[in-house]
Design a protein around this motif. Structure first.
Motif, PDB file in Angstrom:
ATOM      1  N   ARG A 103      -0.941   8.127   8.185  1.00 50.30           N
ATOM      2  CA  ARG A 103      -0.755   7.677   6.811  1.00 50.30           C
ATOM      3  C   ARG A 103       0.746   7.489   6.516  1.00 50.30           C
ATOM      4  O   ARG A 103       1.433   8.433   6.118  1.00 50.30           O
ATOM      5  N   GLU A 117       0.718   5.269   1.002  1.00 49.48           N
ATOM      6  CA  GLU A 117       0.023   6.350   1.705  1.00 49.48           C
ATOM      7  C   GLU A 117      -1.432   6.008   2.008  1.00 49.48           C
ATOM      8  O   GLU A 117      -2.338   6.801   1.766  1.00 49.48           O
ATOM      9  N   LYS A 118      -1.651   4.819   2.539  1.00 49.83           N
ATOM     10  CA  LYS A 118      -2.978   4.419   2.985  1.00 49.83           C
ATOM     11  C   LYS A 118      -3.039   4.515   4.505  1.00 49.83           C
ATOM     12  O   LYS A 118      -2.092   4.150   5.200  1.00 49.83           O
ATOM     13  N   GLU A 119      -4.153   5.010   5.030  1.00 46.83           N
ATOM     14  CA  GLU A 119      -4.275   5.208   6.470  1.00 46.83           C
ATOM     15  C   GLU A 119      -4.274   3.874   7.213  1.00 46.83           C
ATOM     16  O   GLU A 119      -4.983   2.938   6.829  1.00 46.83           O
ATOM     17  N   GLU A 145       3.180   0.699   3.152  1.00 46.60           N
ATOM     18  CA  GLU A 145       3.025  -0.553   3.883  1.00 46.60           C
ATOM     19  C   GLU A 145       3.558  -1.643   2.972  1.00 46.60           C
ATOM     20  O   GLU A 145       3.175  -1.732   1.798  1.00 46.60           O
ATOM     21  N   TYR A 178       2.465   5.033  14.219  1.00 49.60           N
ATOM     22  CA  TYR A 178       1.864   4.173  13.201  1.00 49.60           C
ATOM     23  C   TYR A 178       1.733   2.740  13.720  1.00 49.60           C
ATOM     24  O   TYR A 178       0.717   2.067  13.498  1.00 49.60           O
ATOM     25  N   ARG A 182      -7.235   6.792  11.428  1.00 47.77           N
ATOM     26  CA  ARG A 182      -7.591   8.141  11.013  1.00 47.77           C
ATOM     27  C   ARG A 182      -6.435   9.117  11.266  1.00 47.77           C
ATOM     28  O   ARG A 182      -5.949   9.245  12.393  1.00 47.77           O
ATOM     29  N   LYS A 198       0.842  -1.191   0.000  1.00 49.63           N
ATOM     30  CA  LYS A 198       0.000   0.000   0.000  1.00 49.63           C
ATOM     31  C   LYS A 198       0.879   1.245   0.000  1.00 49.63           C
ATOM     32  O   LYS A 198       1.974   1.240   0.567  1.00 49.63           O
TER      33      LYS A 198
END
Length: 277
Positions: free
Chosen positions: A197, A189-191, A201, A229, A194, A187
């Motif tokens: 980011r 820049e996927k959260e 990943e 994170y 909330r 992934k």
């Protein structure tokens, strides 16, 4: 015992002057006068008295504003030369010069690559030449720190953070396997929660999740960011590994990374030929 000095290269054109110093093999102070003319009654007790006291084997940090040690070198002899006609004399008017053997590495580094006790002494306003206080360290210890701790080019990274970070991210996107065999990006820049980011990943060869953050120059706050994170990572999933990639790391960042078990990857410049179309 030899000493270590910081000398600011020039008040208006610091980087250009640093390159002139390197090409001429010198360091320089003063402006179109000799020490004999300026101080006929003896050397002053302020900073201007330091330059004549330098001796062979002393280390010079060529400081180029706003925040860069351009070069590091060793004084080559005991003489002060009055030189008008080399690059430094012609272009910058600094005629009082000493021969210096400049090290090939490190160069153009951020002072914060050095330990706090050392970098806090650099870049003092209103000071052209300064003797570095070694505190409880020997000259040999300080010399080894200066030779091994900094990362060449880190000053450019810290001054152009967004551009450099974008370059690292672009490289990582296509070359994750270079960082570690079998590493795959899942992934971008996927959260993970909330407002949280990470840059990437990924997943390693064993299937373990990896959270990757890229920086131009990494401070301790980058480790705090990665740790957040990890705390926000969805429960029930395998605990992720944490990876931080940057051109350089401040000392506090390295300590924080060790404590938080964050893996550090230092990037070096690579150039690839770009096609016309």
């Amino acid at each position: 015992m030899p000493k270590i000095y910081e000398i600011k290269t020039h008040h208006k054109r610091p980087r250009e002057a640093a390159e002139s110093w390197r090409l001429d093999g010198i360091c320089a102070v003063g402006y179109r006068w000799t020490y004999e003319e300026e101080y006929p009654d003896g050397l002053p007790n302020d900073q201007w008295g330091l330059f004549p006291k330098m001796r062979k084997g002393d280390i010079v940090l060529a400081y180029a504003r706003p925040c860069m040690v351009a070069y590091v070198g060793e004084v080559a002899d005991h003489k002060i030369n009055y030189q008008k006609h080399n690059l430094t004399g012609r272009r910058h008017g600094y005629w009082n010069q000493r021969a210096v053997t400049w090290w090939p590495e490190p160069n153009h580094f951020d002072p914060k690559d050095l330990p706090h006790w050392l970098h806090r002494q650099l870049g003092t306003r209103g000071t052209t030449i300064k003797e570095i206080n070694l505190g409880n360290h020997t000259f040999s210890q300080a010399k080894a720190i200066i030779r091994t701790k900094p990362t060449s080019g880190s000053a450019f990274a810290s001054q152009s953070e967004d551009t450099v970070k974008a370059g690292i991210r672009n490289y990582f996107l296509s070359n994750a396997h270079v960082f570690e065999p079998g590493l795959r990006i899942r992934k971008i820049e996927k959260e993970v929660a909330r407002g949280h980011r990470p840059d990437f990943e990924a997943e390693d060869a064993k299937g373990t999740p990896v959270i990757v953050e890229c920086k131009g120059y990494a401070w301790a706050a980058a480790c705090d960011q990665l740790a957040r994170y990890a705390r926000k990572y969805p429960r029930g999933k395998q605990r992720p590994r944490l990876m931080l990639a940057a051109f350089g790391f401040e000392e506090a960042c390295r300590k924080a990374a060790r404590k938080a078990r964050i893996e550090l990857y230092r990037c070096n410049l690579r150039f690839t030929r770009h096609p016309y179309a």
